[in-house]
Scaffold this motif. Structure first.
Motif, PDB file in Angstrom:
ATOM      1  N   LYS A  28      27.891 -27.138  24.757  1.00  0.00           N
ATOM      2  CA  LYS A  28      27.321 -25.826  24.466  1.00  0.00           C
ATOM      3  C   LYS A  28      28.448 -24.835  24.179  1.00  0.00           C
ATOM      4  CE  LYS A  28      23.181 -27.331  25.409  1.00  0.00           C
ATOM      5  NZ  LYS A  28      22.215 -27.617  24.325  1.00  0.00           N
ATOM      6  N   PHE A  29      28.409 -24.257  23.011  1.00  0.00           N
ATOM      7  CA  PHE A  29      29.391 -23.241  22.659  1.00  0.00           C
ATOM      8  C   PHE A  29      28.984 -21.912  23.276  1.00  0.00           C
ATOM      9  CE2 PHE A  29      29.943 -26.535  19.579  1.00  0.00           C
ATOM     10  CZ  PHE A  29      31.285 -26.505  19.218  1.00  0.00           C
ATOM     11  N   ASP A  30      29.949 -21.039  23.442  1.00  0.00           N
ATOM     12  CA  ASP A  30      29.654 -19.716  23.997  1.00  0.00           C
ATOM     13  C   ASP A  30      29.111 -18.777  22.924  1.00  0.00           C
ATOM     14  OD1 ASP A  30      30.710 -20.025  26.796  1.00  0.00           O
ATOM     15  OD2 ASP A  30      32.539 -20.500  25.683  1.00  0.00           O
ATOM     16  N   TYR A  31      29.524 -18.980  21.668  1.00  0.00           N
ATOM     17  CA  TYR A  31      29.084 -18.152  20.548  1.00  0.00           C
ATOM     18  C   TYR A  31      28.791 -19.053  19.343  1.00  0.00           C
ATOM     19  CZ  TYR A  31      30.567 -13.814  22.871  1.00  0.00           C
ATOM     20  OH  TYR A  31      30.689 -12.759  23.746  1.00  0.00           O
ATOM     21  N   TYR A  32      27.833 -18.601  18.530  1.00  0.00           N
ATOM     22  CA  TYR A  32      27.476 -19.331  17.313  1.00  0.00           C
ATOM     23  C   TYR A  32      27.449 -18.357  16.135  1.00  0.00           C
ATOM     24  CZ  TYR A  32      25.976 -23.153  20.368  1.00  0.00           C
ATOM     25  OH  TYR A  32      25.938 -24.166  21.305  1.00  0.00           O
ATOM     26  N   ALA A  33      28.096 -18.733  15.042  1.00  0.00           N
ATOM     27  CA  ALA A  33      28.128 -17.892  13.854  1.00  0.00           C
ATOM     28  C   ALA A  33      27.818 -18.729  12.621  1.00  0.00           C
ATOM     29  CB  ALA A  33      29.502 -17.227  13.705  1.00  0.00           C
ATOM     30  N   GLY A  34      27.151 -18.119  11.644  1.00  0.00           N
ATOM     31  CA  GLY A  34      26.817 -18.879  10.449  1.00  0.00           C
ATOM     32  C   GLY A  34      26.584 -18.026   9.217  1.00  0.00           C
ATOM     33  N   ILE A  35      26.764 -18.677   8.085  1.00  0.00           N
ATOM     34  CA  ILE A  35      26.511 -18.070   6.775  1.00  0.00           C
ATOM     35  C   ILE A  35      25.610 -19.005   5.991  1.00  0.00           C
ATOM     36  CG2 ILE A  35      27.559 -17.452   4.559  1.00  0.00           C
ATOM     37  CD1 ILE A  35      30.024 -16.548   5.995  1.00  0.00           C
ATOM     38  N   SER A  36      24.601 -18.452   5.332  1.00  0.00           N
ATOM     39  CA  SER A  36      23.687 -19.219   4.491  1.00  0.00           C
ATOM     40  C   SER A  36      23.050 -20.355   5.295  1.00  0.00           C
ATOM     41  CB  SER A  36      24.422 -19.730   3.251  1.00  0.00           C
ATOM     42  OG  SER A  36      23.510 -20.093   2.241  1.00  0.00           O
ATOM     43  N   VAL A  37      23.150 -21.609   4.826  1.00  0.00           N
ATOM     44  CA  VAL A  37      22.540 -22.699   5.595  1.00  0.00           C
ATOM     45  C   VAL A  37      23.167 -22.795   6.981  1.00  0.00           C
ATOM     46  CG1 VAL A  37      24.119 -24.522   4.832  1.00  0.00           C
ATOM     47  CG2 VAL A  37      21.771 -25.099   5.470  1.00  0.00           C
ATOM     48  N   GLY A  38      24.415 -22.357   7.074  1.00  0.00           N
ATOM     49  CA  GLY A  38      25.079 -22.327   8.373  1.00  0.00           C
ATOM     50  C   GLY A  38      24.399 -21.373   9.336  1.00  0.00           C
ATOM     51  N   SER A  39      23.767 -20.314   8.790  1.00  0.00           N
ATOM     52  CA  SER A  39      23.069 -19.363   9.659  1.00  0.00           C
ATOM     53  C   SER A  39      21.821 -19.990  10.261  1.00  0.00           C
ATOM     54  CB  SER A  39      22.701 -18.089   8.879  1.00  0.00           C
ATOM     55  OG  SER A  39      21.651 -18.320   7.951  1.00  0.00           O
ATOM     56  N   ILE A  40      21.194 -20.911   9.522  1.00  0.00           N
ATOM     57  CA  ILE A  40      20.016 -21.611  10.060  1.00  0.00           C
ATOM     58  C   ILE A  40      20.445 -22.501  11.218  1.00  0.00           C
ATOM     59  CG2 ILE A  40      18.116 -23.173   9.564  1.00  0.00           C
ATOM     60  CD1 ILE A  40      18.273 -22.390   6.657  1.00  0.00           C
ATOM     61  N   LEU A  41      21.486 -23.289  10.992  1.00  0.00           N
ATOM     62  CA  LEU A  41      21.975 -24.190  12.028  1.00  0.00           C
ATOM     63  C   LEU A  41      22.460 -23.416  13.248  1.00  0.00           C
ATOM     64  CD1 LEU A  41      23.904 -26.648   9.702  1.00  0.00           C
ATOM     65  CD2 LEU A  41      21.959 -27.259  11.140  1.00  0.00           C
ATOM     66  N   ALA A  42      23.267 -22.380  13.015  1.00  0.00           N
ATOM     67  CA  ALA A  42      23.806 -21.596  14.124  1.00  0.00           C
ATOM     68  C   ALA A  42      22.690 -20.975  14.951  1.00  0.00           C
ATOM     69  CB  ALA A  42      24.739 -20.512  13.585  1.00  0.00           C
ATOM     70  N   THR A  43      21.642 -20.493  14.275  1.00  0.00           N
ATOM     71  CA  THR A  43      20.530 -19.865  14.988  1.00  0.00           C
ATOM     72  C   THR A  43      19.771 -20.885  15.824  1.00  0.00           C
ATOM     73  OG1 THR A  43      20.292 -18.200  13.242  1.00  0.00           O
ATOM     74  CG2 THR A  43      18.424 -18.495  14.734  1.00  0.00           C
ATOM     75  N   CYS A  44      19.555 -22.062  15.267  1.00  0.00           N
ATOM     76  CA  CYS A  44      18.879 -23.121  16.023  1.00  0.00           C
ATOM     77  C   CYS A  44      19.626 -23.416  17.319  1.00  0.00           C
ATOM     78  CB  CYS A  44      18.775 -24.389  15.183  1.00  0.00           C
ATOM     79  SG  CYS A  44      17.581 -24.319  13.831  1.00  0.00           S
ATOM     80  N   TYR A  45      20.939 -23.584  17.209  1.00  0.00           N
ATOM     81  CA  TYR A  45      21.738 -23.906  18.391  1.00  0.00           C
ATOM     82  C   TYR A  45      21.797 -22.718  19.352  1.00  0.00           C
ATOM     83  CZ  TYR A  45      23.293 -27.636  15.245  1.00  0.00           C
ATOM     84  OH  TYR A  45      23.331 -28.693  14.366  1.00  0.00           O
ATOM     85  N   ALA A  46      21.924 -21.503  18.803  1.00  0.00           N
ATOM     86  CA  ALA A  46      22.025 -20.305  19.645  1.00  0.00           C
ATOM     87  C   ALA A  46      20.744 -20.055  20.429  1.00  0.00           C
ATOM     88  CB  ALA A  46      22.365 -19.084  18.795  1.00  0.00           C
ATOM     89  N   PHE A  47      19.612 -20.505  19.902  1.00  0.00           N
ATOM     90  CA  PHE A  47      18.342 -20.342  20.596  1.00  0.00           C
ATOM     91  C   PHE A  47      18.048 -21.511  21.536  1.00  0.00           C
ATOM     92  CE2 PHE A  47      17.584 -16.770  17.934  1.00  0.00           C
ATOM     93  CZ  PHE A  47      16.562 -16.042  18.541  1.00  0.00           C
ATOM     94  N   GLY A  48      19.048 -22.375  21.693  1.00  0.00           N
ATOM     95  CA  GLY A  48      18.933 -23.438  22.680  1.00  0.00           C
ATOM     96  C   GLY A  48      18.290 -24.721  22.202  1.00  0.00           C
ATOM     97  N   MET A  49      18.083 -24.877  20.890  1.00  0.00           N
ATOM     98  CA  MET A  49      17.492 -26.116  20.378  1.00  0.00           C
ATOM     99  C   MET A  49      18.512 -27.246  20.493  1.00  0.00           C
ATOM    100  SD  MET A  49      15.534 -24.793  16.939  1.00  0.00           S
ATOM    101  CE  MET A  49      14.513 -23.306  16.965  1.00  0.00           C
ATOM    102  N   GLU A  50      18.068 -28.389  20.947  1.00  0.00           N
ATOM    103  CA  GLU A  50      18.967 -29.522  21.091  1.00  0.00           C
ATOM    104  C   GLU A  50      19.423 -30.029  19.719  1.00  0.00           C
ATOM    105  OE1 GLU A  50      20.328 -30.673  23.822  1.00  0.00           O
ATOM    106  OE2 GLU A  50      19.267 -29.107  24.937  1.00  0.00           O
TER     107      GLU A  50
END
Length: 288
Positions: A28-50
Motif C-alpha cells: 500500500k502506497f501512502d500517496y497515489y497520483a495519475g494522469i489520463s488512464v493513470g488517473s483511473i488506476l491511481a483512483t482505484c488504488y487510492a480508494f482501496g480497491m485491491e
C-alpha cells in the motif's frame, strides 16, 4: 519514509499496467497520483480497491466502454474534434465511483488535468479541489486531444470549466504528487517515488522534417514522451536520487509495441510486454 505511486497516461497501455501492479503484492502506497488512464488506476488504488480486482476490471470490457465512438460515422463529419464520445466514460466512471469526491479517497489522491481557457494546470488533491466529484476529475484527465471532447465540469462556484488531459502539461504525475506531499508537511528527503510510464520509449531514430506535416509525429512524441522524460528527470533530482540512496524508480518496459493509444489489435502484445517485465527491481526498491 512515505511512498508515492505515480502513473502516466497511455490509453490501452494502461491495461498492461493494471496487469503488472498485482506483482507488487498488497503493498500500500501512502500517496497515489495519475494522469489520463493513470488517473483511473491511481483512483482505484487510492480508494482501496485491491490490485487483483482492478486487473480483472481492466481485462474485462472496461477499455471498450471507455473508447465509445459517436452514433454517426466519422465519414459524415470528418472534421469533428474527437474520435470518441465521452458518454461511455461518464457512465462507467459514475458506475464505479458514484458521487465520491476527490477528498473521500482512503489514501491521498492526486489527479492532473489541464484548463484550456486559463491555459494552466488543474490539480485535484484533498487540499485543492478536493470537493470535486472524483469521476469529473478523472473525466477531465482522460480527455486527450483528438481522442475525446473537452470535459465540461462545474467548479465550486458552479461555473463550467473546459478541462482536458493532464498530458498537455506534463506526462508524469510524480512532481504533482510530490507537491501534494509537501503540502502535507512531508520533506523531499522522506519521499520515495515509483513512477510508471505505460508507453515504451521509442528507439532512437533519425528525424527528417521537410514540410509542416512532417512535424506531426515529432510533436506527438514530444507531448507524450518528451515532457514525461523531463518531469521524471526533475523528480529524480529533487529526491536527491543516487546509487546509494535510490528514492526514485521509473518503470517503462522497452519491449512494448509502438502503436496508437487506442489500437485494440495490439492489446495482447501490450499485456505480454508488461506481464513479462521483471517486478523484482520495483519490489526491492519499495522494501529497501
Amino acid at each position: 519514509m512515505k511512498t508515492l505511486l505515480a502513473i502516466d497516461s497511455g490509453g490501452l497501455f494502461g491495461v498492461g499496467v493494471a496487469n503488472w501492479i498485482p506483482k507488487l503484492g498488497n503493498f500500500k502506497f501512502d500517496y497515489y497520483a495519475g494522469i489520463s488512464v493513470g488517473s483511473i488506476l491511481a483512483t482505484c488504488y487510492a480508494f482501496g480497491m485491491e490490485p487483483e480486482k482492478v486487473r480483472e476490471s481492466f481485462n474485462s470490457d472496461f477499455p471498450q466502454r471507455l473508447f465509445v465512438k459517436p452514433g454517426f460515422p466519422q465519414c459524415l463529419n470528418p472534421l469533428r474534434a474527437a474520435v470518441y464520445s465521452n458518454k461511455g466514460a461518464k457512465e462507467l466512471l459514475k458506475e464505479v465511483f458514484g458521487d465520491a469526491k476527490v477528498k473521500d479517497a482512503k489514501y491521498p489522491l492526486i489527479i492532473v488535468a489541464w484548463n484550456y481557457e486559463k491555459r494552466k494546470e488543474k490539480i485535484f488533491t484533498r487540499k485543492f479541489n478536493g470537493d470535486y466529484l472524483v469521476r469529473d476529475a478523472i473525466l477531465a484527465s482522460i480527455s486527450a486531444p483528438t481522442y475525446f471532447p473537452f470535459a465540461i465540469i462545474k467548479n465550486e462556484k458552479q461555473v463550467s470549466e473546459k478541462l482536458g488531459d493532464g498530458v498537455v502539461c506534463g506526462n508524469d504525475s510524480s512532481l504533482a504528487g510530490m507537491a501534494a506531499m509537501k503540502d502535507d508537511g512531508i520533506k523531499t528527503t522522506d519521499i520515495k517515488c515509483l513512477s510508471i510510464g505505460p508507453i515504451g520509449m521509442q528507439k532512437e531514430k533519425k528525424v527528417d522534417v521537410y514540410t509542416k506535416s512532417d512535424w506531426v509525429p515529432v510533436i506527438v512524441d514530444i507531448i507524450t514522451l518528451g515532457n514525461a522524460s523531463y518531469n521524471s528527470y526533475a523528480a529524480r533530482r529533487l529526491l536527491d536520487d543516487s546509487t546509494d540512496n535510490k528514492k526514485f524508480l521509473r518503470i517503462t518496459p522497452n519491449t512494448l509495441p509502438q502503436c496508437y493509444l487506442d489500437d485494440f489489435s495490439m492489446l495482447s502484445k501490450i499485456k505480454e510486454a508488461w506481464e513479462a517485465w521483471d517486478h523484482l527491481e520495483a519490489v526491492s526498491f519499495l522494501m529497501g
